[in-house]
Scaffold this motif. Structure first.
Motif, PDB file in Angstrom:
ATOM      1  N   LYS A   1       0.781  -1.234   0.000  1.00 39.08           N
ATOM      2  CA  LYS A   1       0.000   0.000   0.000  1.00 39.08           C
ATOM      3  C   LYS A   1       0.814   1.285   0.000  1.00 39.08           C
ATOM      4  N   ILE A   2       2.093   1.237   0.407  1.00 41.79           N
ATOM      5  CA  ILE A   2       2.821   2.469   0.700  1.00 41.79           C
ATOM      6  C   ILE A   2       4.129   2.531  -0.075  1.00 41.79           C
ATOM      7  N   GLY A   3       4.399   3.698  -0.639  1.00 41.95           N
ATOM      8  CA  GLY A   3       5.703   3.975  -1.239  1.00 41.95           C
ATOM      9  C   GLY A   3       6.409   5.028  -0.410  1.00 41.95           C
ATOM     10  N   PHE A   4       7.672   4.809  -0.095  1.00 43.40           N
ATOM     11  CA  PHE A   4       8.442   5.718   0.754  1.00 43.40           C
ATOM     12  C   PHE A   4       9.535   6.404  -0.059  1.00 43.40           C
ATOM     13  N   ILE A   5       9.653   7.719   0.129  1.00 45.74           N
ATOM     14  CA  ILE A   5      10.757   8.489  -0.444  1.00 45.74           C
ATOM     15  C   ILE A   5      11.407   9.237   0.708  1.00 45.74           C
ATOM     16  N   PHE A   6      12.678   8.960   0.972  1.00 41.04           N
ATOM     17  CA  PHE A   6      13.372   9.575   2.090  1.00 41.04           C
ATOM     18  C   PHE A   6      14.381  10.613   1.590  1.00 41.04           C
ATOM     19  N   GLN A   7      14.839  11.475   2.504  1.00 43.05           N
ATOM     20  CA  GLN A   7      15.847  12.460   2.140  1.00 43.05           C
ATOM     21  C   GLN A   7      17.155  11.763   1.754  1.00 43.05           C
ATOM     22  N   ALA A   8      17.540  10.743   2.508  1.00 41.85           N
ATOM     23  CA  ALA A   8      18.675   9.893   2.133  1.00 41.85           C
ATOM     24  C   ALA A   8      18.150   8.805   1.207  1.00 41.85           C
ATOM     25  N   HIS A   9      18.849   8.538   0.123  1.00 40.26           N
ATOM     26  CA  HIS A   9      18.282   7.650  -0.900  1.00 40.26           C
ATOM     27  C   HIS A   9      18.149   6.201  -0.442  1.00 40.26           C
ATOM     28  N   ASN A  10      19.023   5.728   0.446  1.00 48.67           N
ATOM     29  CA  ASN A  10      18.934   4.363   0.985  1.00 48.67           C
ATOM     30  C   ASN A  10      18.920   3.287  -0.109  1.00 48.67           C
ATOM     31  N   LEU A  11      19.612   3.517  -1.204  1.00 46.34           N
ATOM     32  CA  LEU A  11      19.698   2.498  -2.247  1.00 46.34           C
ATOM     33  C   LEU A  11      20.644   1.389  -1.807  1.00 46.34           C
ATOM     34  N   LEU A  12      20.379   0.169  -2.257  1.00 45.82           N
ATOM     35  CA  LEU A  12      21.256  -0.957  -1.936  1.00 45.82           C
ATOM     36  C   LEU A  12      22.530  -0.833  -2.768  1.00 45.82           C
ATOM     37  N   PRO A  13      23.684  -0.759  -2.126  1.00 48.10           N
ATOM     38  CA  PRO A  13      24.921  -0.424  -2.849  1.00 48.10           C
ATOM     39  C   PRO A  13      25.400  -1.502  -3.800  1.00 48.10           C
ATOM     40  N   PHE A  14      24.950  -2.749  -3.602  1.00 47.52           N
ATOM     41  CA  PHE A  14      25.440  -3.843  -4.437  1.00 47.52           C
ATOM     42  C   PHE A  14      24.541  -4.108  -5.645  1.00 47.52           C
TER      43      PHE A  14
ATOM     44  N   SER B   1      25.450  10.657  -8.957  1.00 51.47           N
ATOM     45  CA  SER B   1      25.468  11.907  -8.200  1.00 51.47           C
ATOM     46  C   SER B   1      24.347  11.868  -7.168  1.00 51.47           C
ATOM     47  N   GLY B   2      24.356  12.819  -6.222  1.00 51.17           N
ATOM     48  CA  GLY B   2      23.306  12.860  -5.208  1.00 51.17           C
ATOM     49  C   GLY B   2      21.931  13.022  -5.813  1.00 51.17           C
ATOM     50  N   GLY B   3      21.815  13.893  -6.811  1.00 53.80           N
ATOM     51  CA  GLY B   3      20.523  14.098  -7.470  1.00 53.80           C
ATOM     52  C   GLY B   3      20.071  12.875  -8.238  1.00 53.80           C
ATOM     53  N   GLU B   4      21.011  12.198  -8.917  1.00 55.53           N
ATOM     54  CA  GLU B   4      20.657  10.981  -9.653  1.00 55.53           C
ATOM     55  C   GLU B   4      20.181   9.887  -8.695  1.00 55.53           C
ATOM     56  N   ALA B   5      20.905   9.714  -7.590  1.00 51.96           N
ATOM     57  CA  ALA B   5      20.524   8.682  -6.619  1.00 51.96           C
ATOM     58  C   ALA B   5      19.138   8.956  -6.044  1.00 51.96           C
ATOM     59  N   GLN B   6      18.826  10.232  -5.803  1.00 59.04           N
ATOM     60  CA  GLN B   6      17.509  10.550  -5.252  1.00 59.04           C
ATOM     61  C   GLN B   6      16.410  10.256  -6.260  1.00 59.04           C
ATOM     62  N   ARG B   7      16.659  10.522  -7.528  1.00 58.11           N
ATOM     63  CA  ARG B   7      15.649  10.213  -8.549  1.00 58.11           C
ATOM     64  C   ARG B   7      15.442   8.705  -8.686  1.00 58.11           C
ATOM     65  N   VAL B   8      16.509   7.930  -8.536  1.00 58.74           N
ATOM     66  CA  VAL B   8      16.371   6.473  -8.544  1.00 58.74           C
ATOM     67  C   VAL B   8      15.533   6.023  -7.331  1.00 58.74           C
TER      68      VAL B   8
END
Length: 230
Positions: A92-105, A151-158
């Motif tokens: 039900k929920i999609g989360f967008i955080f200030q820190a991107h929290n992408l999995l690095p691997f 970049s920080g902006g690219e990671a946030q868009r991902v």
């Protein structure tokens, strides 16, 4: 569910920490309803309760008191009424955080497709959805890169693409445009508004970003744990 129906229903929600003289009231009897198609902002100074309220709506933090219903289902009433909160959040929920929290691997594309994989969708569907969202957010050419090379902006868009992957009806965003320039920030908000309208979803955003205030249907202020709508 018809357009305009209530997707988030917060009734008398309070959250406090500690007791006696050391007690801190983060939220005080908050009532809030958000309907399908709405895009709202939570505003207020640091410590006003914005992120606390967002985490309660996202079933990450339990209230001290009150009720919470999501998409017509009461999920908290003195206690959690769902055994599997992880599945509830996934469905039900999609989360967008200030820190991107992408999995690095994982690559950018794999980070987005993972959401559909966890939901049990075929791999091809996840890959196609990842391409669609990354292209719209103008980072499709970075789909094969790992987060360390973005970049920080690219990671946030991902990260935003990942939050939208499973077409959630409730999207919760904590400073989603903080790392973006004005043009990208407006692009992101236009995408969120489009999704809210087309998918009968609602979006609740914590933000200090004045350049996107005109993209919201309502601005809701939190002051000392109290909610003030404008």
């Amino acid at each position: 569910m018809a357009p305009g129906d209530i997707l988030i229903d917060v009734k008398g929600v309070a959250k406090h920490y500690g007791a006696g003289e050391t007690r801190v009231d983060a939220l005080r009897s908050v009532d809030l309803q958000v309907r399908a198609g709405e895009v709202i902002a939570l505003l207020g100074p640091s410590g006003s309760g914005k992120t606390t309220l967002l985490n309660i709506i996202g079933c990450i933090l339990a209230p001290t008191a009150g009720q919470l219903a999501l998409d017509g289902e009461t999920v908290f009433d003195g206690r959690w009424l769902r055994d599997d909160l992880r599945r509830l959040r996934l469905d039900k929920i999609g989360f967008i955080f200030q820190a991107h929290n992408l999995l690095p691997f994982l690559t950018a594309g794999e980070n987005v497709a993972l959401v559909l994989d966890l939901a049990g969708a075929p791999a091809a569907m996840g890959q196609a959805r990842a391409r669609e969202l990354l292209d719209y957010l103008e980072v499709g050419h970075r789909a094969g890169e790992k987060p360390a090379h973005l970049s920080g902006g690219e990671a946030q868009r991902v990260a935003i693409a990942r939050a939208l992957a499973n077409r959630p009806r409730i999207i919760l965003a904590d400073e989603p445009t903080a790392a973006l320039d004005s043009q990208r920030a407006q692009l992101v908000m236009d995408l969120l508004r489009k999704l809210a309208a087309e998918q009968e979803a609602c979006i609740v955003t914590v933000t200090h970003d004045e350049k996107i205030f005109d993209r919201f249907d309502r601005l809701i202020h939190l002051r000392d744990g109290h909610l003030v709508q404008t």
